[in-house]
Write a protein that holds these residues in place. Structure first.
Motif, short mmCIF file in Angstrom:
data_model
loop_
_atom_site.label_atom_id
_atom_site.label_comp_id
_atom_site.label_asym_id
_atom_site.label_seq_id
_atom_site.Cartn_x
_atom_site.Cartn_y
_atom_site.Cartn_z
N PRO A 1 48.19 37.51 47.15
CA PRO A 1 47.90 37.74 48.56
C PRO A 1 48.60 36.68 49.42
O PRO A 1 48.62 35.51 49.07
CB PRO A 1 46.38 37.59 48.66
N ILE A 2 49.17 37.14 50.51
CA ILE A 2 49.88 36.24 51.40
C ILE A 2 48.94 35.92 52.56
O ILE A 2 48.49 36.82 53.27
CB ILE A 2 51.18 36.89 51.92
N ARG B 1 50.50 44.87 54.87
CA ARG B 1 49.74 44.91 53.61
C ARG B 1 49.90 43.61 52.83
O ARG B 1 49.74 43.58 51.62
CB ARG B 1 50.21 46.11 52.80
N ARG B 2 50.20 42.54 53.54
CA ARG B 2 50.51 41.26 52.90
C ARG B 2 49.41 40.76 51.98
O ARG B 2 49.67 40.09 51.00
CB ARG B 2 50.86 40.21 53.95
N ARG B 3 48.17 41.10 52.26
CA ARG B 3 47.06 40.63 51.42
C ARG B 3 46.97 41.43 50.11
O ARG B 3 46.27 41.03 49.20
CB ARG B 3 45.76 40.70 52.19
N GLU B 4 47.70 42.53 50.04
CA GLU B 4 47.66 43.39 48.85
C GLU B 4 48.94 43.35 48.03
O GLU B 4 49.03 44.04 47.01
CB GLU B 4 47.41 44.85 49.29
N TRP C 1 57.57 46.54 44.63
CA TRP C 1 56.76 47.14 45.68
C TRP C 1 57.62 47.40 46.92
O TRP C 1 57.53 48.46 47.54
CB TRP C 1 55.59 46.21 46.04
N LEU C 2 58.46 46.44 47.27
CA LEU C 2 59.35 46.60 48.41
C LEU C 2 60.34 47.74 48.20
O LEU C 2 60.59 48.55 49.10
CB LEU C 2 60.10 45.30 48.70
N PHE C 3 60.89 47.84 46.99
CA PHE C 3 61.79 48.95 46.67
C PHE C 3 61.07 50.29 46.78
O PHE C 3 61.61 51.26 47.32
CB PHE C 3 62.39 48.80 45.27
N GLY C 4 59.87 50.36 46.25
CA GLY C 4 59.09 51.60 46.31
C GLY C 4 58.79 52.00 47.74
O GLY C 4 58.87 53.18 48.11
#
Length: 177
Positions: free
Chosen positions: A2-3, A47-50, A58-61
């Motif tokens: 989580p960010i 969605r930084r916390r997830e 995740w970024l590619f998806g």
């Protein structure tokens, strides 16, 4: 992972920006690359916390899903132009085979010249086959407001086609419900 801070997000952004940019460049139209990359990181921020520990997949998806959604939208837009063109062609003079082609080209050109808001209203009516009540709900306006927008969009399309609004509406089966 989580960010929690902006500094942590900046670190993820710097670590993965170039990879996401290359990923999108290989798959998207050059005019859309910056938008897709920006939307990808906007989604990551929201969605930084997830975000998972390894954010790269995740970024590619996310980028892939954004490109797929954009492609579906473009296909729907093209299909609407074809649908309207077929309707106009069906009303063309059966004795003049070039009349249908000319009419269809004229319609495509007129459609593309319309503002996006007019295209959206007409698309809800013709392509999505929504009644005034449902289309108004989609646009977040009243039924009366939607009906006025539809009437004006039809008129602008008819003007671009050089027809009266009534003739264009009949030819394109764009009558209000």
């Amino acid at each position: 992972m989580p960010i929690a801070t902006e500094a942590q997000f900046t670190e993820v952004y710097r670590a993965h920006y170039e990879d996401v940019l290359r990923f999108v460049r290989r798959r998207a139209h050059p005019m859309n690359v910056d938008d897709v990359v920006g939307e990808t990181f906007l989604a990551a921020w929201r969605r930084r916390r997830e975000l998972p520990e390894n954010a790269r997949p995740w970024l590619f998806g996310t980028a892939r899903n954004l490109m797929l959604n954009a492609n579906r939208g473009m296909r729907r837009q093209s299909a609407l132009v074809v649908h309207i063109g077929r309707t106009a062609t069906a009303t063309a003079d059966a004795h003049d085979p070039t009349a249908g082609v000319d009419s269809r080209l004229e319609l495509v050109e007129a459609w593309q010249a319309l503002a996006a808001a007019d295209q959206e209203v007409l698309a809800l009516h013709v392509w999505e086959d929504l009644g005034a009540k449902e289309a108004a709900r989609v646009l977040g306006c009243t039924r009366a407001s939607y009906s006025m927008r539809l009437t004006r969009a039809k008129r602008r399309l008819a003007d671009r086609l050089g027809h009266s609004a009534a003739t264009a509406s009949t030819a394109l089966s764009l009558s209000t419900r």
